[in-house]
Design an enzyme around this catalytic site. Structure first.
Site, PDB file in Angstrom:
ATOM      1  N   GLU A   1       2.964 -37.083  28.978  1.00 22.36           N
ATOM      2  CA  GLU A   1       1.947 -36.138  28.489  1.00 22.36           C
ATOM      3  C   GLU A   1       0.621 -36.836  28.194  1.00 22.36           C
ATOM      4  OE1 GLU A   1       3.551 -34.017  25.134  1.00 22.36           O
ATOM      5  OE2 GLU A   1       4.744 -32.685  26.398  1.00 22.36           O
TER       6      GLU A   1
ATOM      7  N   HIS B   1       2.875  15.824   7.650  1.00 25.56           N
ATOM      8  CA  HIS B   1       2.257  14.643   7.049  1.00 25.56           C
ATOM      9  C   HIS B   1       0.745  14.649   7.201  1.00 25.56           C
ATOM     10  CE1 HIS B   1       5.496  11.945   5.762  1.00 25.56           C
ATOM     11  NE2 HIS B   1       6.201  12.354   6.800  1.00 25.56           N
TER      12      HIS B   1
ATOM     13  N   THR C   1       2.024   9.302  11.402  1.00 26.43           N
ATOM     14  CA  THR C   1       3.438   9.314  11.732  1.00 26.43           C
ATOM     15  C   THR C   1       3.717   9.934  13.090  1.00 26.43           C
ATOM     16  OG1 THR C   1       5.621   9.822  10.826  1.00 26.43           O
ATOM     17  CG2 THR C   1       3.951  11.542  10.673  1.00 26.43           C
TER      18      THR C   1
ATOM     19  N   TYR D   1       0.830  -1.208   0.000  1.00 22.07           N
ATOM     20  CA  TYR D   1       0.000   0.000   0.000  1.00 22.07           C
ATOM     21  C   TYR D   1       0.860   1.251   0.000  1.00 22.07           C
ATOM     22  CZ  TYR D   1      -3.690   3.312   1.007  1.00 22.07           C
ATOM     23  OH  TYR D   1      -4.566   4.364   0.917  1.00 22.07           O
TER      24      TYR D   1
ATOM     25  N   ASN E   1      -2.971   5.986   7.112  1.00 23.98           N
ATOM     26  CA  ASN E   1      -3.560   6.708   8.243  1.00 23.98           C
ATOM     27  C   ASN E   1      -4.143   5.714   9.251  1.00 23.98           C
ATOM     28  OD1 ASN E   1      -6.019   5.854   7.174  1.00 23.98           O
ATOM     29  ND2 ASN E   1      -6.445   7.806   6.192  1.00 23.98           N
TER      30      ASN E   1
ATOM     31  N   GLU F   1       7.696   5.830  16.560  1.00 19.82           N
ATOM     32  CA  GLU F   1       7.992   5.363  15.207  1.00 19.82           C
ATOM     33  C   GLU F   1       9.397   5.819  14.798  1.00 19.82           C
ATOM     34  OE1 GLU F   1       6.171   5.905  10.692  1.00 19.82           O
ATOM     35  OE2 GLU F   1       5.724   7.379  12.238  1.00 19.82           O
TER      36      GLU F   1
END
Length: 440
Positions: A427, A273, A248, A129, A225, A339
């Site tokens: 087990e 941004h 961001t 994207y 976004n 970030e």
């Protein structure tokens, strides 16, 4: 403009720091309520839903969801030569860094005839994207595509929002970047709809002559976004994702020796941004805090995207955080998990080695985030919203699967029969032991 948080004299745990540090009011969890119906609509109505969403959200109804090949050829031919040179330089640098990330296969021998081989297998098909709302990001095309190519992925699909000024196609520079990288399957689809198309495919309920509709992918990557991040969260498990890369963030850890102009410039560069972008300064210097605050006012008024920058800097996601000393500042930025983390202190390189939570770390006054956005060679697709405490930035690993190949001889297995049976019986899974003992 930007608010101040004073943590001096306060000894706070990590969870307490997380609670008081700035975050956007609209988070990924809240955005899922808006995104879920969009994803369901694409699953139900396919191409028709994608066109309807583009018309409503992007202001244009694409004639073609899949971009015609000639449109990409034209976009590359028409690209400004200086922009092309910049994109080509970025491709070279990003490719060099990501080629070095590819892990090597190795075999471990535990005894004669007993070995485990580690393989790394790329996924078959990925959806990449590239945002295209308030700004256009050919750099994101490079970050996504190069990492996938170096991992060995053969089927690459790029989606970017349709643009009104481009006749319902993605921005020409996006298309030119795809052409430079040899990507042939590109879609004029944005936001949550693109993520849904990647995850579930898009049936041709509204066919267009010659249009090839999108098949589902294995992994979805790329920034976006908060709604793109929410869509990734909702399809995770149907497909793999890189990280929930929402609006961001930049955090700057600086002491009194830092240049306030540099700090202000870098905070504004990220604020432009998105109105939801986060800009955070952490400093023990009250003088630096005041100088940066003053310069933010002046520079925000002078920059091109004044309204966007001012909104971001004034929002609840941004702040100047004053601390007692650099040690407390380090604890603050680790709790925040930015970030992008810039360190502008006297001992920046040493301090960077002690950071435990950040998508990417930029060391010293000449390593700004803008460098990483374009030409550093690092990847700018990074975890946001504090997820850097457990998530990584995009790299070849996002497109690789680790597969272990086990090969034992008869004699090597025979040495372990009694021990396998003992553990299996403990087990209460006796058939496991019998599956081994039965061979002898």
């Amino acid at each position: 403009m930007i608010r101040r948080i004073d943590l001096r004299g306060r000894s706070l745990s990590r969870s307490e720091l997380t609670a008081v540090l700035p975050r956007p009011e609209l988070g990924v969890q809240e955005a899922t309520a808006t995104v879920a119906p969009l994803i369901a609509d694409v699953r139900t109505r396919g191409a028709a839903a994608l066109r309807d969403q583009a018309e409503r959200l992007d202001g244009v109804r694409p004639e073609h969801l899949r971009v015609p090949a000639e449109a990409m050829t034209t976009a590359l031919a028409d690209l400004d030569p200086t922009v092309r040179a910049g994109l080509e330089e970025a491709i070279v640098r990003v490719r060099t860094v990501h080629a070095a990330q590819v892990p090597t296969e190795h075999t471990t021998s535990l005894a004669d005839g007993a070995q485990v081989r580690q393989r790394w297998i790329p996924v078959q098909r990925v959806g990449l994207y590239a945002p295209g709302g308030l700004a256009v990001y050919p750099s994101s095309v490079i970050m996504n595509v190069v990492a996938a190519q170096e991992a060995g992925v053969l089927a690459l699909v790029v989606a970017s929002p349709p643009q009104k000024d481009s006749g319902g196609l993605p921005h020409p520079t996006i298309l030119a970047a795809c052409a430079l990288l040899g990507v042939e399957e590109v879609y004029a689809v944005g936001g949550a709809g693109a993520v849904a198309m990647f995850a579930y495919g898009a049936a041709g309920s509204e066919p267009v002559d010659g249009e090839v509709l999108c098949e589902p992918v294995d992994v979805v990557t790329g920034p976006g976004n908060v709604y793109v991040a929410a869509a990734k969260r909702l399809v995770r498990g149907v497909v793999g994702i890189d990280a929930e890369a929402g609006p961001t963030e930049i955090a700057v850890l600086a002491d009194g020796a830092a240049d306030p102009d540099h700090v202000a410039l870098d905070l504004i560069s990220q604020a432009e941004h998105d109105p939801l972008a986060a800009a955070v300064l952490v400093t023990p210097s009250v003088e630096l805090a005041g100088a940066v605050e003053a310069r933010l006012v002046d520079r925000a008024e002078a920059t091109k995207h004044t309204t966007r920058v001012t909104t971001a800097l004034s929002g609840p996601q941004s702040a100047v955080v004053v601390v007692d000393d650099v040690e407390q500042g380090l604890a603050v930025v680790d709790a925040y998990g930015a970030e992008h983390l810039e360190i502008m202190t006297a001992d920046a390189a040493d301090l960077a080695e002690r950071v435990t939570s950040a998508g990417a770390i930029f060391v010293g006054p000449y390593s700004p985030v803008s460098l990483g956005d374009y030409m550093a060679g690092s990847n700018h697709v990074l975890p946001t919203g504090g997820t850097a405490r457990f998530a990584s930035g995009l790299g070849v690993h996002a497109y690789l699967r680790s597969v272990q190949v086990v090969e034992y001889s008869r004699d090597a297995l025979a040495e372990l029969v009694d021990r396998i049976v003992a553990v299996a019986d403990d087990e209460d899974l006796p058939a496991h032991g019998e599956a081994v003992r039965g061979r002898f």
